[in-house]
Design an enzyme around this catalytic site. Structure first.
Site, short mmCIF file in Angstrom:
data_model
loop_
_atom_site.label_atom_id
_atom_site.label_comp_id
_atom_site.label_asym_id
_atom_site.label_seq_id
_atom_site.Cartn_x
_atom_site.Cartn_y
_atom_site.Cartn_z
N LYS A 95 31.25 80.85 64.06
CA LYS A 95 30.07 80.08 63.65
C LYS A 95 28.81 80.95 63.77
CE LYS A 95 32.13 75.62 64.98
NZ LYS A 95 32.20 74.57 66.02
N GLN A 122 30.43 72.65 72.32
CA GLN A 122 31.80 72.88 71.84
C GLN A 122 32.79 72.10 72.69
OE1 GLN A 122 32.29 74.55 69.00
NE2 GLN A 122 34.50 74.37 69.04
N ASP A 147 26.64 68.18 64.64
CA ASP A 147 28.07 67.89 64.67
C ASP A 147 28.36 66.46 64.21
OD1 ASP A 147 29.97 69.81 65.32
OD2 ASP A 147 29.49 69.80 67.45
N1 GUN Z 1 36.02 71.35 68.79
C1 GUN Z 1 36.85 71.37 67.71
N2 GUN Z 1 36.14 71.16 66.58
C2 GUN Z 1 34.85 71.01 66.96
C3 GUN Z 1 33.64 70.77 66.24
O1 GUN Z 1 33.60 70.62 65.00
N3 GUN Z 1 32.51 70.69 66.99
C4 GUN Z 1 32.53 70.80 68.35
N4 GUN Z 1 31.38 70.69 69.00
N5 GUN Z 1 33.62 71.02 69.04
C5 GUN Z 1 34.77 71.13 68.35
#
Ligand code: GUN
Length: 281
Positions: free
Chosen positions: A48, A92, A115
């Protein structure tokens, strides 16, 4: 073409976002909070951050130890909420078990919830209001289907997996008025899971079990979307047994190169939308 090229689709979206950011001479900011030592989360966050750099989004990387307290995490979120250079905040997941994920997510400024996990944004989505932030993987899948000219209207869509991150919001998006899919969500306690999957015109696998979906579970000519990212013997594999299922599906997403890049492109687009909203652009 049978393979749905998520990477190519994501690259197009990233180019659009990059061009718009440059046109406005803007510098959006995205903050990452990563707790503990999770190799999978580490990999996702690295990807990311690299993508942010590529389109002109500044990233703020915050790493905290596994033993961090909820209060410390809440203080960090508050700091990022106040920071005007930050337009998006990501915590995350998964988080260590002593941390209440729901409480943390609710503490994020709803305007910075890129998110789409904040209860207000989830509630809006369920009510049919898509003006809030929408969770990146489900929205990425919708965009991928749209751009691949795959209509979901009136189709039997089966989602395997009921997570807050994928299954639940994706079901809400697909059944929304205007998209009009007939949605079934199956999970680990579903009886006759294989039979239900076999009814699907569009089968979406999001359970996190490598090669769980076999050719026995797929209808001839179905569209198969694989959300899984599992590491097996150092290799990335999806939730679908690709070699077998590819032979009977009309269209299928690969892993890697399918849904994964769409999640990242959607996240960066959400961050850009958040910047524009926060700056009244
Ligand atoms: N863990 C797995 N996918 C995601 C996501 O799209 N965002 C976040 N914050 N954690 C994750």
């Amino acid at each position: 073409m049978k393979i749905i090229d998520g990477k190519a689709c994501a690259d197009l979206i990233l180019e659009e976002v990059k061009a718009e950011i440059a046109r406005f001479n803007a510098r959006p900011g995205l903050a990452f909070i990563l707790v503990g030592d999770q190799p999978a989360s580490e990999t996702y966050v690295k990807r990311k951050i690299a993508a942010c750099e590529n389109v002109g989004i500044a990233s703020f990387d915050c790493r905290l130890s596994e033993g961090v307290s909820e209060a410390e995490l809440l203080a960090k979120i508050d700091e990022f909420n106040q920071e005007s250079d930050i337009d998006g905040i990501i915590v995350q997941q998964p988080l260590p078990s002593h941390i209440c994920t729901t409480k943390l997510i609710a503490a994020i400024d709803v305007l910075k919830d890129v998110d789409g996990f904040h209860p207000l944004n989830v509630g809006r989505l369920l009510l049919g209001d898509e003006s809030g932030m929408i969770s990146c993987t489900p929205l990425g899948i919708i965009k991928l289907l749209e751009r691949s000219k795959i209509s979901v209207s009136g189709k039997e869509v089966v989602i395997v997996g009921r997570s807050n991150i994928v299954g639940k919001p994706l079901a809400a998006l697909l059944m929304q008025k205007g998209r009009d899919a007939t949605v079934t969500v199956v999970h680990s306690k579903t009886k006759n899971l294989a039979e239900v999957c076999k009814r699907a015109d569009i089968l979406i696998a999001a359970i996190g079990k490598p090669k769980f979906i076999t050719d026995q579970m797929v209808k001839e000519g179905a569209v198969v979307i694989d959300v899984g990212i599992n590491r097996v013997d150092g290799k990335l594999v999806g939730d679908v047994d690709f070699e077998k299922v590819e032979k009977i599906a009309s269209k299928i997403t690969p892993v890697p190169g399918g849904v994964g890049p769409m999640t990242i492109a959607t996240l960066l687009n959400n961050t850009w939308q958040s910047y524009k909203r926060r700056h009244s652009l």
